[in-house]
Write an enzyme that holds these catalytic residues in place. Structure first.
Site, PDB file in Angstrom:
ATOM      1  CG  HIS A 314      74.609  -0.288  66.409  1.00 38.60           C
ATOM      2  ND1 HIS A 314      74.217  -1.603  66.337  1.00 38.60           N
ATOM      3  CD2 HIS A 314      73.994   0.238  67.505  1.00 38.60           C
ATOM      4  CE1 HIS A 314      73.399  -1.865  67.337  1.00 38.60           C
ATOM      5  NE2 HIS A 314      73.246  -0.776  68.061  1.00 38.60           N
ATOM      6  CG  ASP A 372      74.037   6.070  72.164  1.00 35.02           C
ATOM      7  OD1 ASP A 372      73.149   6.011  73.028  1.00 35.02           O
ATOM      8  OD2 ASP A 372      74.670   5.075  71.756  1.00 35.02           O
TER       9      ASP A 372
END
Length: 426
Positions: A314, A372
């Protein structure tokens, strides 16, 4: 407090004030950098640039923390419904009691219907058109039906605009889906909760309570509604990500707010942003079997292979994404309570995570599971089609976009966004 910038060519010194934050690092106010020094700052991707001051959400990437208006995401998921979180993001306050919560939710339910003319627009799209393209277009068309939102002056104006789109976005998403598969449109049922209604419009049959499963016919369960509610809460906002920044940038031009939300949907579509959970599931399908995991992990490390492991890493988090932790626990809970999971994909995902969390390659690069990684597995268990994972993200994030937009347009410091460039052409 101030920071001194020294030009080593001529030894000139420039003082710049700092801006205090309530959480996280301070910022240096470089708004007059060019005027003062003749230089621009160069920051591709804006990883070290704050484009606004915000009270909406805060991410601590090092510690793996997420807050909505000062409330820990773990507490909000555990104690409040998604509609309560919507009220928090839009007004700055959680409902004081059940009556206030219901009043807010009933407003959303009653605003959930859309103008019939929109159905003609959706039917004009090719059946294989991506739902995100249709959804973005549908929201843009809403601006023609509610032109008064172009000129907002009071808090009531702002709240009406935001609550209207938060209420209607699930209906638009459901229309996109049912139009694609050729199923009759299901209108909102205001007797159902806001979240249950989303599942009903996506999965139900006309004129009846939901009857959809592969093993006998059962209605939407409270467990499914609760799980979906948590997913929406986890996706409601996430500071200045690509789509939220897009909404702010477009709103800065003075455009209709729904046009700015439409732009946010387009930004979220990208596989590096909201489309990632769809890619995660497709990649797990590609891996195919637990015995193949090592081979794909090796591909990640191969400098000559462009393969990337979806659902890991991320831009902000350098530790385990707190949303991913919650989703992992939610997945396990659903499985224990009898919700049918894709066992093969769940085993592959668990093996990938097990290896990655112990492997020095991933540890050194701070590649931890993100939101996700597990959301797709849960959405599939809730019978949401893979192509509609990203529209579900839109449903959850729309309230965050509205909060970001309102914070921008109401700010006395708001200006049209106009970044500079370093020209390197002829």
């Amino acid at each position: 407090m101030s920071v001194t910038l020294v030009n080593n060519e001529n030894n000139e010194r420039y003082e710049f004030e700092t801006i205090e934050s309530t959480r996280g690092p301070k910022a240096v106010d470089f708004s007059k950098l060019f005027e003062t020094t003749g230089f621009f700052s160069y920051d591709p991707g804006y990883s070290s640039t704050a484009g606004c001051q915000s009270k909406i959400s805060y991410v601590n990437g090092k510690k793996g923390e997420l807050y909505y208006r000062g409330h820990r995401i773990e507490d909000l998921v555990a104690k409040y419904k998604y509609v309560d979180v919507c009220k928090l993001l839009l007004t700055g306050e959680l409902p004081k009691n059940q009556d206030e919560s219901l009043e807010f939710e009933l407003e959303l339910r009653h605003r959930s219907f859309v103008h019939e003319s929109l159905l003609n627009m959706f039917s004009a799209f090719p059946s294989n058109a991506h739902p995100m393209a249709k959804l973005s277009s549908g929201v843009s068309i809403l601006s023609t039906l509610y032109s008064t939102h172009q000129n907002m002056h009071t808090e009531e104006d702002y709240q009406t605009m935001a609550r209207r789109i938060v209420a209607k976005i699930p209906t638009l998403a459901a229309i996109c889906y049912r139009n694609e598969v050729g199923a009759p449109i299901i209108y909102p049922d205001i007797a159902r909760s806001y979240v249950e209604n989303i599942l009903f419009m996506l999965r139900g049959y006309p004129y009846s309570r939901l009857k959809h499963t592969t093993q006998g016919e059962v209605e939407i369960t409270p467990l499914e509604v609760e799980a979906f509610d948590k997913i929406l809460t986890l996706h409601a906002d996430h500071s200045q990500n690509a789509s939220s920044t897009t909404v702010r940038n477009v709103a800065s031009t003075g455009v209709h707010p729904y046009a700015a939300i439409s732009a946010g949907i387009s930004a979220l579509w990208g596989h590096l942003h909201g489309g990632a959970n769809e890619k995660v599931l497709l990649q797990l399908e590609e891996i195919g079997d637990v015995k193949n995991v090592d081979k794909y992990i090796a591909r990640v490390k191969d400098k000559n292979d462009n393969f990337k492991l979806m659902g890991f890493g991320h831009r902000v988090y350098k530790s385990y994404d707190p949303r991913a932790k919650i989703l992992k626990g939610l997945k396990d809970e659903l499985h224990q309570k009898g919700v049918k999971m894709d066992e093969r994909l769940s085993e592959i995902a668990a093996k990938v995570e097990e290896i990655a969390l112990k492997d020095e390659y991933f540890i050194e690069r701070n590649l931890y599971p993100n939101v996700d990684f597990y959301s797709g597995t849960i959405l599939r268990a809730l019978k949401i089609p893979v192509r509609f994972f990203t529209p579900v993200f839109v449903i959850g994030r729309t309230v965050g976009w509205c909060a970001q937009l309102l914070e921008h347009v109401k700010s006395p410091q708001a200006r049209i966004t106009r970044p500079r460039q370093v020209y390197v052409g002829d």
